[in-house]
Design a protein around this motif. Structure first.
Motif, PDB file in Angstrom:
ATOM      1  N   PHE A   7      -0.541  16.505   1.205  1.00 31.03           N
ATOM      2  CA  PHE A   7       0.273  15.847   0.190  1.00 31.03           C
ATOM      3  C   PHE A   7       1.170  16.844  -0.538  1.00 31.03           C
ATOM      4  O   PHE A   7       2.280  16.506  -0.949  1.00 31.03           O
ATOM      5  CB  PHE A   7      -0.621  15.114  -0.809  1.00 31.03           C
ATOM      6  N   ARG A   8       0.676  18.065  -0.727  1.00 32.27           N
ATOM      7  CA  ARG A   8       1.498  19.076  -1.403  1.00 32.27           C
ATOM      8  C   ARG A   8       2.681  19.515  -0.551  1.00 32.27           C
ATOM      9  O   ARG A   8       3.766  19.781  -1.074  1.00 32.27           O
ATOM     10  CB  ARG A   8       0.636  20.299  -1.756  1.00 32.27           C
ATOM     11  N   THR A   9       2.475  19.615   0.768  1.00 32.68           N
ATOM     12  CA  THR A   9       3.526  20.125   1.648  1.00 32.68           C
ATOM     13  C   THR A   9       4.375  19.020   2.273  1.00 32.68           C
ATOM     14  O   THR A   9       5.504  19.265   2.704  1.00 32.68           O
ATOM     15  CB  THR A   9       2.921  20.973   2.773  1.00 32.68           C
ATOM     16  N   GLU A  10       3.829  17.798   2.338  1.00 35.12           N
ATOM     17  CA  GLU A  10       4.557  16.679   2.938  1.00 35.12           C
ATOM     18  C   GLU A  10       4.254  15.419   2.133  1.00 35.12           C
ATOM     19  O   GLU A  10       3.502  14.537   2.550  1.00 35.12           O
ATOM     20  CB  GLU A  10       4.162  16.484   4.402  1.00 35.12           C
ATOM     21  N   ARG A  11       4.855  15.343   0.984  1.00 29.79           N
ATOM     22  CA  ARG A  11       4.570  14.243   0.061  1.00 29.79           C
ATOM     23  C   ARG A  11       4.871  12.884   0.668  1.00 29.79           C
ATOM     24  O   ARG A  11       4.202  11.885   0.353  1.00 29.79           O
ATOM     25  CB  ARG A  11       5.380  14.451  -1.222  1.00 29.79           C
ATOM     26  N   SER A  12       5.841  12.819   1.559  1.00 26.38           N
ATOM     27  CA  SER A  12       6.242  11.548   2.161  1.00 26.38           C
ATOM     28  C   SER A  12       5.157  10.958   3.062  1.00 26.38           C
ATOM     29  O   SER A  12       5.194   9.769   3.389  1.00 26.38           O
ATOM     30  CB  SER A  12       7.532  11.725   2.969  1.00 26.38           C
ATOM     31  N   PHE A  13       4.179  11.787   3.466  1.00 26.03           N
ATOM     32  CA  PHE A  13       3.114  11.286   4.338  1.00 26.03           C
ATOM     33  C   PHE A  13       2.292  10.223   3.618  1.00 26.03           C
ATOM     34  O   PHE A  13       1.824   9.266   4.227  1.00 26.03           O
ATOM     35  CB  PHE A  13       2.210  12.440   4.799  1.00 26.03           C
ATOM     36  N   TYR A  14       2.140  10.396   2.305  1.00 31.51           N
ATOM     37  CA  TYR A  14       1.425   9.385   1.514  1.00 31.51           C
ATOM     38  C   TYR A  14       2.181   8.055   1.544  1.00 31.51           C
ATOM     39  O   TYR A  14       1.575   6.993   1.736  1.00 31.51           O
ATOM     40  CB  TYR A  14       1.254   9.871   0.080  1.00 31.51           C
ATOM     41  N   SER A  15       3.489   8.104   1.370  1.00 26.32           N
ATOM     42  CA  SER A  15       4.296   6.877   1.394  1.00 26.32           C
ATOM     43  C   SER A  15       4.209   6.195   2.749  1.00 26.32           C
ATOM     44  O   SER A  15       4.129   4.965   2.843  1.00 26.32           O
ATOM     45  CB  SER A  15       5.761   7.209   1.071  1.00 26.32           C
ATOM     46  N   TRP A  16       4.186   6.999   3.808  1.00 24.02           N
ATOM     47  CA  TRP A  16       4.088   6.442   5.154  1.00 24.02           C
ATOM     48  C   TRP A  16       2.764   5.700   5.334  1.00 24.02           C
ATOM     49  O   TRP A  16       2.723   4.607   5.899  1.00 24.02           O
ATOM     50  CB  TRP A  16       4.197   7.569   6.183  1.00 24.02           C
ATOM     51  N   ILE A  17       1.704   6.260   4.801  1.00 25.31           N
ATOM     52  CA  ILE A  17       0.385   5.614   4.888  1.00 25.31           C
ATOM     53  C   ILE A  17       0.381   4.311   4.096  1.00 25.31           C
ATOM     54  O   ILE A  17      -0.120   3.285   4.556  1.00 25.31           O
ATOM     55  CB  ILE A  17      -0.718   6.563   4.381  1.00 25.31           C
ATOM     56  N   MET A  18       0.937   4.337   2.891  1.00 27.75           N
ATOM     57  CA  MET A  18       0.939   3.139   2.048  1.00 27.75           C
ATOM     58  C   MET A  18       1.721   1.991   2.686  1.00 27.75           C
ATOM     59  O   MET A  18       1.416   0.820   2.456  1.00 27.75           O
ATOM     60  CB  MET A  18       1.545   3.466   0.673  1.00 27.75           C
ATOM     61  N   GLN A  19       2.702   2.317   3.510  1.00 27.67           N
ATOM     62  CA  GLN A  19       3.508   1.285   4.169  1.00 27.67           C
ATOM     63  C   GLN A  19       2.956   0.926   5.543  1.00 27.67           C
ATOM     64  O   GLN A  19       3.431  -0.013   6.185  1.00 27.67           O
ATOM     65  CB  GLN A  19       4.958   1.768   4.316  1.00 27.67           C
ATOM     66  N   GLY A  20       1.936   1.672   5.993  1.00 29.84           N
ATOM     67  CA  GLY A  20       1.409   1.485   7.339  1.00 29.84           C
ATOM     68  C   GLY A  20       0.281   0.485   7.424  1.00 29.84           C
ATOM     69  O   GLY A  20      -0.155  -0.100   6.426  1.00 29.84           O
ATOM     70  N   ASP A  21      -0.208   0.293   8.627  1.00 28.46           N
ATOM     71  CA  ASP A  21      -1.259  -0.686   8.921  1.00 28.46           C
ATOM     72  C   ASP A  21      -2.635  -0.035   8.765  1.00 28.46           C
ATOM     73  O   ASP A  21      -3.384   0.142   9.731  1.00 28.46           O
ATOM     74  CB  ASP A  21      -1.067  -1.214  10.349  1.00 28.46           C
ATOM     75  N   PHE A  22      -2.960   0.328   7.516  1.00 25.70           N
ATOM     76  CA  PHE A  22      -4.242   0.948   7.212  1.00 25.70           C
ATOM     77  C   PHE A  22      -5.040   0.036   6.297  1.00 25.70           C
ATOM     78  O   PHE A  22      -4.470  -0.692   5.481  1.00 25.70           O
ATOM     79  CB  PHE A  22      -4.033   2.305   6.521  1.00 25.70           C
ATOM     80  N   PRO A  23      -6.383   0.071   6.397  1.00 28.42           N
ATOM     81  CA  PRO A  23      -7.206  -0.764   5.515  1.00 28.42           C
ATOM     82  C   PRO A  23      -6.966  -0.446   4.048  1.00 28.42           C
ATOM     83  O   PRO A  23      -6.671   0.702   3.685  1.00 28.42           O
ATOM     84  CB  PRO A  23      -8.642  -0.402   5.926  1.00 28.42           C
ATOM     85  N   LYS A  24      -7.122  -1.455   3.203  1.00 28.45           N
ATOM     86  CA  LYS A  24      -6.922  -1.286   1.767  1.00 28.45           C
ATOM     87  C   LYS A  24      -7.842  -0.197   1.212  1.00 28.45           C
ATOM     88  O   LYS A  24      -7.427   0.612   0.371  1.00 28.45           O
ATOM     89  CB  LYS A  24      -7.166  -2.600   1.033  1.00 28.45           C
ATOM     90  N   ASN A  25      -9.109  -0.170   1.661  1.00 29.12           N
ATOM     91  CA  ASN A  25     -10.038   0.833   1.155  1.00 29.12           C
ATOM     92  C   ASN A  25      -9.558   2.246   1.463  1.00 29.12           C
ATOM     93  O   ASN A  25      -9.669   3.145   0.624  1.00 29.12           O
ATOM     94  CB  ASN A  25     -11.430   0.604   1.750  1.00 29.12           C
TER      95      ASN A  25
END
Length: 260
Positions: free
Chosen positions: A222-240
């Motif tokens: 997250f420190r080096t690639e902050r956009s990875f978090y946004s990609w996860i939030m928009q992706g097909d991952f479980p809510k938990n």
């Protein structure tokens, strides 16, 4: 052997429209609520998934669109179901990876906050695989000495799962008749979220367990690639999984306090 409980333990099983945690829906839910005094309460009900049940899924659980056309939607039973599960630990077969995350998704869509924190999750399949490496049908035969003739019926699978755990307690004294120990033992690996998309490394740091950053500490990514978090939030991952990663993200980037 009687379960040693300090609060109710709910064994449950789902029949669904498919195997996607985020896209598929529940068509049947069954649970057995075991109270500390050993008494039990059973319930099984059909759910209208408000989508077509694929023929491939019907071939497994034998539930059709016509079977659930007059059944309530999950959103109509979500509040009462959440009340039934309140202050209970949860048990199932492959439940930590599939049934619980899918149930969380259904509650979220219904606008009901199903609490994960403070609960203990006992996955009978993980205990079985660590001890014997088999399937539920074989587990029922091995531990209970009986044939599971109605497999993929939610209530039959739920009853079998309950009986299998009792059989495991009789066979393996080292498990300990304590839900906290059972939950800890039945966890798959060192998962931080239910789906084990985030696990702890040997330094007890949360690391990604998938994709291009597999094995890397979550906070470092997250420190080096902050956009990875946004990609996860928009992706097909479980809510938990998203909830767990959001907590870690805010530890790196604390939300700004309202000036007012």
């Amino acid at each position: 052997m009687k379960l040693n409980l300090t609060r109710p333990l709910v064994f449950f099983d789902l029949e669904t429209t498919g195997t996607s945690i985020t896209r598929d829906r529940i068509v049947e839910i069954s649970y057995i609520k075991v109270f500390p005094d050993g008494t039990t309460e059973e319930k099984c009900r059909r759910i209208n998934p408000e989508m077509h049940i694929p023929e491939a899924s019907t071939a497994i659980h034998h539930i059709t669109d016509d079977d659930v056309k007059d059944a309530p939607a999950f959103r109509q039973i979500a509040v009462s179901l959440n009340e039934q599960l309140e202050d209970c630990d949860i048990a199932g077969y492959n439940s930590n990876k599939f049934d619980v995350p899918l149930l969380v998704e259904e509650f979220a869509r219904a606008g009901v906050n199903f609490q994960i924190a403070g609960r203990r999750f006992v996955d009978v399949q993980n205990i079985f695989h660590k001890m014997e490496q088999r399937t539920l049908v074989a587990a029922y035969r091995f531990y209970c000495g009986k044939e599971l003739t109605d497999a993929h019926s939610a209530l039959a699978d739920t009853r079998a799962t309950y009986e299998v755990l009792l059989g495991q307690l009789d066979r393996y004294a080292e498990l300990g008749n304590d839900v906290e120990r059972l939950a800890d033992f039945s966890r798959a690996g060192r998962g931080v979220d239910l789906a084990s998309r985030v696990v702890l490394n040997d330094k007890d740091e949360p690391v990604f367990n998938f994709g291009k950053h597999k094995g890397r500490p979550v906070k470092e990514v997250f420190r080096t690639e902050r956009s990875f978090y946004s990609w996860i939030m928009q992706g097909d991952f479980p809510k938990n999984t998203k909830d767990v990663l959001t907590v870690l993200y805010y530890e790196v980037y604390p939300p700004k306090k309202n000036a007012n």
